[in-house]
Design a protein around this motif. Sequence first.
Motif, PDB file in Angstrom:
ATOM      1  N   UNK A  52       0.858  -1.181   0.000  1.00  0.00           N
ATOM      2  CA  UNK A  52       0.000   0.000   0.000  1.00  0.00           C
ATOM      3  C   UNK A  52       0.892   1.228   0.000  1.00  0.00           C
ATOM      4  N   UNK A  53       0.584   2.200  -0.834  1.00  0.00           N
ATOM      5  CA  UNK A  53       1.372   3.420  -0.927  1.00  0.00           C
ATOM      6  C   UNK A  53       0.464   4.625  -0.763  1.00  0.00           C
ATOM      7  N   UNK A  54       1.043   5.746  -0.349  1.00  0.00           N
ATOM      8  CA  UNK A  54       0.320   7.003  -0.254  1.00  0.00           C
ATOM      9  C   UNK A  54       0.637   7.856  -1.471  1.00  0.00           C
ATOM     10  N   UNK A  55      -0.344   8.665  -1.902  1.00  0.00           N
ATOM     11  CA  UNK A  55      -0.144   9.531  -3.057  1.00  0.00           C
ATOM     12  C   UNK A  55      -1.021  10.762  -2.912  1.00  0.00           C
ATOM     13  N   UNK A  56      -0.600  11.843  -3.570  1.00  0.00           N
ATOM     14  CA  UNK A  56      -1.453  13.020  -3.638  1.00  0.00           C
ATOM     15  C   UNK A  56      -2.737  12.643  -4.373  1.00  0.00           C
ATOM     16  N   UNK A  57      -3.901  13.097  -3.888  1.00  0.00           N
ATOM     17  CA  UNK A  57      -5.149  12.766  -4.591  1.00  0.00           C
ATOM     18  C   UNK A  57      -5.100  13.247  -6.038  1.00  0.00           C
ATOM     19  N   UNK A  58      -5.411  12.399  -7.006  1.00  0.00           N
ATOM     20  CA  UNK A  58      -5.378  12.797  -8.418  1.00  0.00           C
ATOM     21  C   UNK A  58      -6.517  13.756  -8.734  1.00  0.00           C
ATOM     22  N   UNK A  59      -6.365  14.463  -9.846  1.00  0.00           N
ATOM     23  CA  UNK A  59      -7.390  15.422 -10.251  1.00  0.00           C
ATOM     24  C   UNK A  59      -8.676  14.724 -10.693  1.00  0.00           C
TER      25      UNK A  59
END
Length: 379
Positions: A52-59
């Motif tokens: 599981x990875x974290x990411x900036x919420x996509x547009x």
Amino acid sequence: MIIQPTSFAALAWAGAASGSAAESWRIGTVLAARPLGINPDGMMVLQIGALAVEAEPPRGQLPSQFQVRVLTLGAQPQLEVIAPHTPEPAIQVALRERLPQQNGYAPLLATLDALAQRPALRQLPAYLRPALALLEHGVRTPAEVTRGEGLKEAISRSGLFLESQLAQSQVDMAVLSQEDWKAAMLRLASLLDDYLPARRPTAGDNETPPPLQQRGLQPQPRLGLPPELLNDDVDALLGRLHGEVHAALARVEVAQLEATTVPAWMIEIPLQGDAGRDILQIQLQHTADADGGSAWTLGFALDLPATGPLQGELQLRDLRLSVRLWAERADTVHRLEHQFGALRQKLAATGLILDQLSCQQGLPQASSPHSAILLKAMA
């Protein structure tokens, strides 16, 4: 859709690398992915394979399930998002093929230097010697790149624009084939393929670096050859050269492919220095404003034995110019600052308005705004 993971949410990569989760993370492997939701920090959590990875919420809206392909491994594995039920773009296919093969110009230039000093070089087949000479002819001199027209010519013949120039109706094919760096490498690679038929270029190891635009500017020092190759075994040197010229070709082709996806160009120019050869790296970018204005940014990086690593950025908007320089060595900073008075006078004579002229000790952190088609997971 582009997703930029920033950290691993559930499992640390170091721990996962020793378990079964890492077994599926091989270059070229396609992994299932799905969004798990938003955590309290406002980061989107994605499950990719067993991690599981974290990411900036996509547009945009992510599908409930999608796939990614592993491009590189190491401390910062890179993954490519595969749109569901969409054929993979040819540019992404070409990038994935060339990324593991690419390498910088420094090893190639070091081997060329070693070959030029070998008396046994005269024993090579007659058809191979001119190809080596042609490649050496493509190495520019400091006198050439310190003139405006000379730098323009060096950029034009860097290999990045070879195919677009070949498509022009008025181009002189003979001149282009002799002056362009990529054309010279293609000729030498073809001849070495015939001379060493049993040897073929191989992909790099798992620590495949990302494309140049994503790495940003980086000064590149000269490289020396291993002691075992500093003898008269020309075949050993040619075998090394065979792999290095193919790796350098992959390097320029990756830069060409990147230039089709982002409004910037990353150009590398071999230079003839004192007792060796160096690499001038240039990043050129054009930006337009909403009000109709535009600006050019030219960055450069260079590592000379006499000065150490250098980096610079010039920003030009209309007639206003800002110049920022960085040098790793304190004595180099002083030498550059000593030239500021003369530089101000020359710029004033051109009609430009100098808004900033500075030099700092230490190099800026390598960064780039371009990560156009890769999903990058960072431990």
